[in-house]
Scaffold this motif. Structure first.
Motif: not given
Length: 616
Positions: A354-355, A358, A399, A402-403, A413, A576
């Motif tokens: 899901q990240a 996005r 990723v 980042y989450n 996000d 990001r």
């Protein structure tokens, strides 16, 4: 019906030679009218249940979308197979509603007999024309003695102490372990202290039995011949059946192993009546936080599957050939479900997927909910294929990191973009949103106070039911699949009662202090209160929804003003941007290798087209 056997012809009752209606035909005509009346009553009850619960669902869910509704056959026998079964009783009603709205067809769902006997759910379920299913687990009873597996090399051999296998058990029945460790079918009863299983326990259940004696429960052999007879009859008459082939509801990110029932029903109905052209329609039940209030849902219908003639022929032969045909068709059903259901091997992987979606989507683009599901599904397919590729392994780690940074800063996000704002701009946004939040809070306060007892009751009762469900299940992770169901059921019962109390209290206060002397009779106050109070609550719901979104946006703005976090926000924004570029490049390189139509039907392009159509 034709000829002399017909009760009617061209809409008229047949007459005898004296010009009067024949008693035989009058009786037949009365029977037909009685059947029509009963069918009309069932249709009314079905539509009433769907309408009542749809109102509740529209309040609980912020958005309910349908994809692929054109796949629903408008006539003929249909079996709707739905997965994943993520919301206990809600899934069936959502499907009933979407099928009725989009095709005008009504579906009889297979429902556990135990559910039909429950106090509140039972009467509602019976009104929706279900087909009852007896489950052995629902008939479990305590058994004598203790059992264990004494040798690891004989996993099907169960030894008992102080047991009465020959008296209490039966071949074809089940033994059930405590702590929701599962069940196993009995193949042979050797003696009071020894039985042979048809298939053994696995993993934790097996280790538990090997570790020492344990108590257990016995489940009788259940014959579902009457259920299958009802299903076949319904399908032969061109009706619709609904089934959740996973068996029970759960809150896992992947499908549970499918039960054979759906395949047996389709093959059995087609085999017993060559004129019955059964079609299987896969239905994906896709939710975003299904247990939370004002969440979102997308119901997707896949292309109908026709039962292959060669499998029908093999099924009719019986024996091992029959079982092979069932297994082959069940795998076909499973593959069809994977094309419409959003499934993933584990929750952490789903969060990474899901990240990535996005990050791949341009920040300024608003993607429709249905396209979000499709993007997630394609990314899962690509990840599954290339998960051992060094590029994907590296991308997953970055990723996931980042989450974790987002979680540490308490950000979403899309809120990372706030880092590019100047301090005056941030202060202006913060002041405006605070003022707006105060106004919205005042507007939502009356309805929130009125509905407050319901919010408290639904939360406590649903959490209690989730705890009970978790204890009695071996497949649930947190039992979130029962939370939304009980929130809605509790609200359906308590809300009307609470509003009646409010209405009667308002009537008494008005009468006691003569507040509105011009309004007579006073029951008009009761009626008015029953209209006004729910409207106030609904207004508070919509106002509060906007207010909550604004409230969630305050933290990142405050974080940007904090000198200790501002640099972290700036670094996160840079991370990001770099990560989005890397994700996009990787998808654009590997995407065409997975999907031949990648360039023609690029996800972002498709999302933009769908959004433009929506805005026209």
């Amino acid at each position: 019906m034709t000829g002399n056997s017909a009760a009617t012809q061209n809409g008229k009752v047949q007459e005898n030679t004296n010009g009067r209606p024949s008693e035989k035909y009058v009786s037949a005509g009365s029977s037909l009218r009685s059947i029509d009346k009963e069918q009309g009553y069932r249709t009314f009850c079905y539509d009433l249940v769907v309408w009542i619960l749809s109102v509740a669902f529209d309040l609980f869910f912020r958005e309910i979308k349908t994809r692929g509704a054109f796949h629903i056959p408008r006539d003929g026998a249909v079996i709707f197979v739905a997965a994943p079964h993520a919301n206990q009783f809600i899934d069936a009603v959502l499907l009933m509603r979407q099928i009725l709205v989009n095709s005008g067809r009504r579906v009889s769902f297979l429902t556990a007999s135990k559910s039909l006997k429950q106090a509140f759910i039972g009467p509602l379920a019976k009104m929706s024309s279900p087909i009852a299913v007896d489950r052995a687990q629902d008939l479990a009873a305590a058994a004598s003695g203790t059992i264990q597996i004494k040798r690891r090399d004989t996993p099907l051999e169960i030894t008992g102490q102080n047991t009465k296998f020959t008296k209490e058990l039966e071949v074809g029945g089940l033994i059930m372990l405590p702590k929701s460790l599962g069940t196993a079918p009995i193949a042979e009863i050797v003696s009071d202290q020894k039985i042979i299983l048809k298939s053994g326990f696995k993993d934790k259940a097996f280790d538990y039995l090997v570790s020492g004696p344990t108590s257990y429960k016995r489940c009788p052999k259940v014959s579902n011949s009457q259920m299958y007879s009802n299903v076949f009859s319904h399908l032969h008459n061109g009706g619709c059946i609904g089934i959740f082939p996973e068996g029970g509801s759960h809150d896992r990110s992947d499908l549970l192993p499918l039960k054979a029932g759906a395949a047996v029903m389709a093959l059995g109905a087609a085999s017993s009546d060559p004129n019955c052209k059964v079609k299987i329609v896969p239905c994906g039940m896709n939710y975003f936080h299904p247990h939370k209030f004002r969440s979102r849902a997308v119901i997707e219908f896949g292309a109908p599957i026709e039962v292959p003639k060669e499998l029908i022929t093999e099924y009719a032969k019986g024996g091992e050939i029959k079982h092979k045909a069932v297994s082959e068709f069940l795998e076909t059903i499973r593959q069809a479900l994977l094309t419409v259901a959003l499934t993933c091997s584990d929750y952490d992987t789903l969060m990474v997927i899901q990240a990535a979606r996005r990050l791949y989507k341009p920040a300024q683009m608003k993607v429709p909910l249905s396209m979000v599901i499709e993007m997630n599904r394609r990314l899962i397919v690509g990840y599954t294929r290339y998960k051992d590729d060094a590029r994907i392994i590296h991308l997953r780690k970055t990723v996931a990191a980042y989450n974790r940074q987002l979680q540490h800063l308490g950000l979403l996000d899309h809120q990372v973009e706030y880092a590019k704002l100047s301090t005056p701009a941030i202060l202006g946004k913060l002041a405006f949103r605070l003022m707006k939040l105060v106004v919205l809070t005042l507007g939502a306060l009356p309805g929130t106070i009125l509905f407050g007892p319901i919010f408290i009751a639904t939360k406590r009762i649903s959490n209690k039911k989730a705890t009970e469900a978790l204890k009695s299940s071996s497949v649930k992770l947190q039992a979130r699949d029962v939370v939304a169901t009980w929130k809605i059921l509790v609200a359906l019962v308590l809300a009307p009662a609470l509003y009646w109390v409010y209405a009667l209290l308002a009537t008494w206060v008005t009468y006691r202090f003569d507040l509105f002397p011009e309004i007579r009779p006073v029951w008009l106050i009761t009626l008015g209160a029953m209209i006004v109070f729910p409207m106030i609550t609904y207004a508070a719901l919509r106002i509060g929804e906007v207010g909550m979104d604004i409230f969630k946006s305050l933290k990142p703005l405050i974080t940007c003003l904090n000198p200790n976090y501002f640099n972290a926000m700036v670094r996160l924004k840079r991370t990001r941007e770099e990560l989005a570029k890397e994700v996009t490049e990787t998808i654009n390189v590997l995407g065409p290798e997975v999907f031949t139509d990648f360039e023609k039907f690029r996800m972002i392009h498709a999302a933009a087209v769908e959004e433009s159509k929506k805005n026209v």
